[in-house]
Design a protein around this motif. Structure first.
Motif, mmCIF file in Angstrom:
data_model
loop_
_atom_site.group_PDB
_atom_site.id
_atom_site.type_symbol
_atom_site.label_atom_id
_atom_site.label_comp_id
_atom_site.label_asym_id
_atom_site.label_seq_id
_atom_site.Cartn_x
_atom_site.Cartn_y
_atom_site.Cartn_z
ATOM 1 N N THR A 70 -1.980 -25.578 115.436
ATOM 2 C CA THR A 70 -0.765 -25.525 114.625
ATOM 3 C C THR A 70 0.285 -24.583 115.221
ATOM 4 O OG1 THR A 70 -1.764 -23.819 113.291
ATOM 5 C CG2 THR A 70 -1.929 -26.089 112.461
ATOM 6 N N ASN A 71 -0.061 -23.930 116.357
ATOM 7 C CA ASN A 71 0.905 -23.007 116.971
ATOM 8 C C ASN A 71 2.185 -23.766 117.346
ATOM 9 O OD1 ASN A 71 2.353 -21.244 118.489
ATOM 10 N ND2 ASN A 71 0.747 -20.778 119.969
ATOM 11 N N PRO A 72 3.297 -23.433 116.696
ATOM 12 C CA PRO A 72 4.516 -24.186 116.974
ATOM 13 C C PRO A 72 5.292 -23.637 118.172
ATOM 14 C CG PRO A 72 4.882 -22.636 115.206
ATOM 15 C CD PRO A 72 3.500 -22.354 115.730
ATOM 16 N N CYS A 73 4.594 -23.022 119.125
ATOM 17 C CA CYS A 73 5.277 -22.352 120.254
ATOM 18 C C CYS A 73 6.321 -23.272 120.904
ATOM 19 C CB CYS A 73 4.239 -21.928 121.291
ATOM 20 S SG CYS A 73 4.978 -21.054 122.678
ATOM 21 N N ARG A 74 7.557 -22.760 120.968
ATOM 22 C CA ARG A 74 8.644 -23.529 121.601
ATOM 23 C C ARG A 74 8.689 -23.200 123.087
ATOM 24 N NH1 ARG A 74 13.780 -21.906 118.297
ATOM 25 N NH2 ARG A 74 14.766 -22.898 120.085
ATOM 26 N N LEU A 75 8.752 -24.238 123.916
ATOM 27 C CA LEU A 75 8.803 -24.019 125.365
ATOM 28 C C LEU A 75 10.135 -24.525 125.914
ATOM 29 C CD1 LEU A 75 5.214 -25.265 126.308
ATOM 30 C CD2 LEU A 75 5.975 -22.903 126.075
ATOM 31 N N GLU A 76 10.778 -23.665 126.716
ATOM 32 C CA GLU A 76 12.039 -24.067 127.352
ATOM 33 C C GLU A 76 11.938 -23.794 128.839
ATOM 34 O OE1 GLU A 76 15.471 -22.051 125.893
ATOM 35 O OE2 GLU A 76 15.323 -22.948 123.895
ATOM 36 N N ILE A 77 12.565 -24.634 129.663
ATOM 37 C CA ILE A 77 12.604 -24.310 131.094
ATOM 38 C C ILE A 77 14.049 -24.078 131.537
ATOM 39 C CG2 ILE A 77 10.447 -25.469 131.708
ATOM 40 C CD1 ILE A 77 12.033 -27.790 132.745
ATOM 41 N N HIS A 78 14.212 -23.094 132.413
ATOM 42 C CA HIS A 78 15.541 -22.736 132.928
ATOM 43 C C HIS A 78 15.448 -22.491 134.432
ATOM 44 C CE1 HIS A 78 17.471 -22.034 128.946
ATOM 45 N NE2 HIS A 78 16.220 -21.829 128.592
ATOM 46 N N PRO A 79 15.770 -23.507 135.241
ATOM 47 C CA PRO A 79 15.795 -23.268 136.685
ATOM 48 C C PRO A 79 16.916 -22.296 137.041
ATOM 49 C CG PRO A 79 15.819 -25.630 136.175
ATOM 50 C CD PRO A 79 16.099 -24.893 134.899
ATOM 51 N N LEU A 80 16.622 -21.287 137.844
ATOM 52 C CA LEU A 80 17.667 -20.338 138.276
ATOM 53 C C LEU A 80 17.182 -19.524 139.456
ATOM 54 C CD1 LEU A 80 18.025 -17.234 135.900
ATOM 55 C CD2 LEU A 80 15.887 -18.224 136.681
ATOM 56 N N ASP A 81 18.132 -18.912 140.130
ATOM 57 C CA ASP A 81 17.819 -17.986 141.211
ATOM 58 C C ASP A 81 18.066 -16.581 140.642
ATOM 59 O OD1 ASP A 81 17.817 -16.296 143.401
ATOM 60 O OD2 ASP A 81 18.964 -17.652 144.688
ATOM 61 N N VAL A 82 17.021 -15.770 140.533
ATOM 62 C CA VAL A 82 17.206 -14.452 139.900
ATOM 63 C C VAL A 82 18.128 -13.528 140.695
ATOM 64 C CG1 VAL A 82 15.018 -14.452 138.603
ATOM 65 C CG2 VAL A 82 15.092 -13.470 140.919
ATOM 66 N N SER A 83 18.366 -13.863 141.958
ATOM 67 C CA SER A 83 19.253 -12.998 142.745
ATOM 68 C C SER A 83 20.727 -13.324 142.511
ATOM 69 C CB SER A 83 18.917 -13.103 144.241
ATOM 70 O OG SER A 83 19.274 -14.371 144.741
#
Ligand SMILES: NC(=O)c1ccc[n+]([C@@H]2O[C@H](COP(=O)([O-])OP(=O)(O)OC[C@H]3O[C@@H](n4cnc5c(N)ncnc54)[C@H](O)[C@@H]3O)[C@@H](O)[C@H]2O)c1
Length: 274
Positions: free
Chosen positions: A60-73
């Motif tokens: 029942t864990n409703p954990c929301r997952l999002e992805i964000h491609p990026l360059d941390v630099s």
């Protein structure tokens, strides 16, 4: 592990970042944002975590997952991503700076190529700083929340975990730029933790020892040298697993470490105690 809030993990597409993102989701985080420069692998890990959640005990864990491609630099990309995640989740409780790159410089410090030095500083040090800065600005504005331990601990506004290394406290041959950045990450962690300790914003570093990930295993020569070194230099005489590092990260991120800030937690099989 007391991590019921919203997490952000950089370097989430591989190795320790990937294990950390999965651990947050499986330990009950309300949401996890996965950030990495590799968009395809981000999609794969998101599916993998969804599958693990579906197969897990807590279905029942409703954990929301999002992805964000990026360059941390790239500071603009970092600011935009962190703002978008805070907007979407409503707040940022745990921010983990796991993105990193490593390189051995043939011949040592005297022969380091300037572009190699620059790229490692850009990702490991500037990237960590850009994410810390963007996260801290958001966290300082948000209301502090109680620990789910519900035992009267002081409220926590947010928690940032930076990735140093055993090379944040010792030098290893041919690692000029990498060791310099990891020492610097510990300095950044200490000074920033002082800035906000009284505000309920905690900032710590984790220092993994030799760990089995693509970073250490993709080059057979590097891996063979590491295995040889492990036998003589690591008291536990083994390489760590990404999940063992992730457990240290979740401890530092969550409410169980409520009196810990500015620390550098060694998770290294005893390497640095010699
Ligand atoms: N594996 C080890 O033995 C070990 C030991 C000590 C410290 N560390 C540190 O742990 C962290 C994770 O390492 P790992 O072993 O899981 O490595 P890894 O190579 O498996 O994962 C690193 C991730 O960072 C991402 N990344 C690289 N550059 C990026 C950028 N510019 N922007 C966004 N994402 C980027 C990569 O795509 C990759 O998914 C690193 O900071 C590393 O220095 C690892």
């Amino acid at each position: 592990m007391d991590v019921p809030g919203f997490a952000v993990v950089t370097g989430a597409a591989s190795g320790i970042g990937r294990a950390t993102a999965a651990a947050f989701a499986l330990e009950g985080a309300a949401g996890v944002a996965l950030l990495d420069i590799n968009p395809h692998a981000l999609n794969d890990i998101k599916r993998e975590i969804e599958q693990a959640l579906a197969n897990g005990k807590n279905k029942t864990n409703p954990c929301r997952l999002e992805i964000h491609p990026l360059d941390v630099s790239d500071e603009d990309q970092v600011n935009a991503a962190l703002d978008a995640i805070a907007q979407s989740f409503g707040r940022l409780d745990y921010v983990v700076n796991a993105a990193g790159i490593a390189m051995k410089h043939s011949g040592g410090a005297a022969f380091v190529q300037t572009p190699d030095w620059q790229r490692i500083l850009d990702v490991n040090l500037n990237g960590t700083f850009f994410v810390l800065r963007a996260a801290a600005r958001i966290m300082l504005e948000q209301a502090p929340i109680p620990s789910s331990a519900r035992d009267g601990r002081p409220l926590q506004r947010g928690s940032i975990v930076n990735f140093a290394s055993i090379q944040g406290v010792v030098g290893i041959a041919l690692s000029t730029a990498y060791a310099a950045t990891k020492h610097a990450v510990i300095g950044l962690t200490r000074t920033a933790s002082e800035d906000y300790a009284k505000d309920g914003l905690r900032i710590n570093a984790i220092c993994p020892g030799y760990t089995e990930t693509p970073l250490t295993m993709k080059d057979p020569q590097v891996f063979a040298a590491m295995q040889e070194r492990v036998v003589s230099a690591v008291p536990m005489q083994r390489i760590g697993r990404p999940e063992e590092i992730a457990d240290g990260v979740l401890y530092l991120a969550g409410g169980r470490s409520s009196f810990v800030t500015g620390s550098a937690l060694m998770v290294d099989g005893g390497y640095t105690c010699r």
